[in-house]
Design a protein around this motif. Structure first.
Motif, PDB file in Angstrom:
ATOM      1  N   VAL A  39      -5.418  -4.024   0.968  1.00  0.00           N
ATOM      2  CA  VAL A  39      -4.831  -5.164  -0.133  1.00  0.00           C
ATOM      3  C   VAL A  39      -3.394  -3.594  -0.265  1.00  0.00           C
ATOM      4  O   VAL A  39      -3.653  -2.801  -0.568  1.00  0.00           O
ATOM      5  N   ILE A 191     -12.402 -10.680  -3.094  1.00  0.00           N
ATOM      6  CA  ILE A 191     -11.361  -9.839  -2.865  1.00  0.00           C
ATOM      7  C   ILE A 191     -11.647  -9.122  -1.349  1.00  0.00           C
ATOM      8  O   ILE A 191     -11.622  -8.952  -0.501  1.00  0.00           O
ATOM      9  N   LYS A 195     -10.992  -9.329   2.316  1.00  0.00           N
ATOM     10  CA  LYS A 195     -10.573  -9.114   3.669  1.00  0.00           C
ATOM     11  C   LYS A 195     -11.292  -8.296   4.492  1.00  0.00           C
ATOM     12  O   LYS A 195     -10.877  -8.577   5.778  1.00  0.00           O
ATOM     13  N   TYR A 203      -0.946  -7.470  -4.177  1.00  0.00           N
ATOM     14  CA  TYR A 203      -1.626  -7.738  -5.230  1.00  0.00           C
ATOM     15  C   TYR A 203      -1.163  -6.761  -6.276  1.00  0.00           C
ATOM     16  O   TYR A 203      -0.468  -5.718  -6.384  1.00  0.00           O
TER      17      TYR A 203
END
Length: 531
Positions: A39, A191, A195, A203
């Protein structure tokens, strides 16, 4: 729930010297590498270029210069649909749902199941239910029209629409701005799953506590340039803020209580069906009163009654000046115009659909609230109009090319400043603020807070709804708590705590409490109709 970096890093998307010009450069020489299974937080002030960069990645805007590589291959999407064919998807802050269609139809609009040329409704609803279940939305009927959902639920539908099995890059633009704590928790769980599958996630958010919780790395944009990329672990919030704004931002949560003046507005027994139930409150000159509450507590509904956007079916509203009653209306105002003429303004929760004329200029939007002040004999005085718009734009530090720039092209924080400017032009005595800093970066937020202080110093009365308890505790002199349509408690500065405010929010919720509730994410769904 901090991220775990993939090792070794596998580049999925590479941006090289990306630039974008309109009348002037809005992005310049941005180079980034996005890795599989990470992220990357993208942050910066409103107007820094975050949305423009995101739209370039997702095919909504072509770059003026630079190149992109997706999986090592040249990537030049010509549209959002084109980018999605390569597995690059974006959940935009501005919802892209079709309000007249059902939840299921919105989720599967580009791949509706059919049988002999007819939509297979049973299969459509079954697929939609499975997609909704991924993000914890088990209680939503897929056949429900999107227009009947709260704005937070619509945001979750938009997120579910983009969680596809072929996703390689997912861009999330302020995804939790309108979500409840439970919905935010489900999103973060998704999320983590993405991942683990190797999806690369961008993000975009102004909520620094969220970035610390979910991001592996953070990239900071300022004035269209990339000023920093670093690991999120160990990065202090104040350091990140300073990199974003390029100046020190004062955070004042220990202010003294303002000295309240005389009562300007009184509501007695105001109500509408079960949404708002017999609320009594007073708004005083020179103070800010906050409103907290859970989803469906009635905060937004109360504000709309006080502004005449919805008609009350009981109670009365009274205006005062110099200790004397100047106006009294039974069952509230008949229309927003009546409230405006009485000196009341409203900063709506949804600035795009309810607060602004997006195609119009900053000048037009700023002076719209009081055309009489800029006209004579039925004719607009253009020089006077431009002077007022320019003065207020400068006062609020609206970042734009000039006052003729359409507000649709401004960042969210600058759009919100234009909404504020409108009510400064009107010089209303009472200003109602519904989520005034939603989607606004820390720099613009500080500017808006400073303007609220100036308004109270000038003797205005402010009523502020916010989903962020820290914001309410920092800015307000009193905080009222709504629950199940009732105003169940009012706390004075120095008497509240996060725990006491939360306890009051649950006090009359009839078992509707959310075990995932946190002090920074009390929220309420938006309702339709603009004043």
């Amino acid at each position: 729930m901090g991220g775990v970096a993939v090792s070794p890093a596998t580049p999925v998307l590479t941006l090289s010297t990306i630039g974008k010009d309109y009348a002037a450069p809005v992005l310049d020489d941005v180079s980034l590498v996005l890795n599989a299974g990470e992220v990357l937080a993208l942050t910066g002030e409103n107007g820094a270029g975050k949305s423009t960069l995101s739209k370039i990645v997702c095919g909504l805007v072509p770059p003026t210069r630079g190149q992109m590589l997706l999986g090592g291959q040249a990537f030049r999407p010509t549209s959002r649909r084109d980018a999605e064919r390569f597995g690059v998807r974006m959940v935009m802050q501005e919802l892209g749902l079709v309000s007249t269609l059902s939840v299921a139809e919105n989720l599967l609009l580009d791949r509706l199941p059919n049988r002999a040329g007819w939509i297979d409704r049973a299969e459509l609803h079954a697929q939609a239910a499975r997609q909704l279940a991924k993000i914890g939305m088990h209680g939503i009927d897929p056949a429900t029209k999107v227009s009947r959902l709260g704005i937070g639920q619509q945001q979750m539908v938009e997120i579910a629409r983009n969680l596809q099995d072929d996703t390689r890059v997912l861009v999330l633009d302020e995804p939790t701005a309108m979500l409840t704590p439970r919905e935010t928790t489900h999103l973060f769980e998704q999320i983590d799953l993405l991942k683990a599958r190797g999806v690369a996630i961008v993000y975009v958010s102004h909520r620094l506590e969220e970035l610390q919780r979910i991001a592996d790395r953070v990239a900071v944009l300022r004035d269209g340039r990339l000023v920093d990329v670093r690991a999120m672990a160990g990065l202090r919030e104040e350091e990140l803020v300073q990199r974003m704004v390029g100046r020190e931002v004062l955070q004042d949560e220990g202010r003294a209580r303002r000295v309240a003046g005389p009562v300007l507005l009184t509501a007695r027994g105001i109500g509408r069906a079960q949404a708002v139930r017999d609320v009594n409150l007073e708004l005083r000159a020179g103070e800010v009163m906050g409103l907290a509450g859970l989803v469906g507590s009635g905060r937004t509904e109360l504000v709309r009654l006080l502004f005449g956007a919805d008609r009350a079916d009981r109670g009365e509203i009274t205006l005062h000046a110099n200790g004397q009653v100047t106006q009294q209306v039974r069952k509230g105002w008949r229309s927003p115009m009546q409230a405006i003429r009485a000196g009341i303004g409203l900063v709506t929760e949804d600035r795009k659909s309810q607060g602004l004329l997006l195609p119009q200029s900053i000048r037009v939007n700023t002076t719209l609230s009081d055309l009489g002040a800029i006209s004579r004999g039925g004719w607009l005085q253009r020089a006077k109009e431009r002077g007022i718009a320019q003065r207020l734009s400068t006062l609020l530090r609206v970042r734009s090319r000039n006052i003729e720039q359409p507000v649709s092209t401004l960042s969210g924080g600058n759009q919100q400043k234009v909404v504020f400017a409108r009510w400064l032009h009107r010089e209303c005595k009472v200003l109602l603020l519904d989520e005034p800093t939603r989607g606004v970066d820390v720099g613009a937020r500080a500017d808006l807070y400073a303007e609220l202080d100036r308004m109270t110093d000038a003797g205005k009365a402010l009523l502020m709804v916010s989903s962020d308890l820290r914001e309410l505790m920092a800015m307000c002199d009193r905080i009222g708590v709504m629950s199940a349509g009732r105003l169940v408690a009012v706390f004075e500065r120095g008497q509240w705590s996060e725990q006491s405010l939360l306890a009051a929010a649950f006090s009359d919720a009839a078992g509707r409490g959310d075990p995932h509730l946190t002090s920074t994410t009390l929220s309420t769904p938006a309702t339709a109709v603009t004043p």
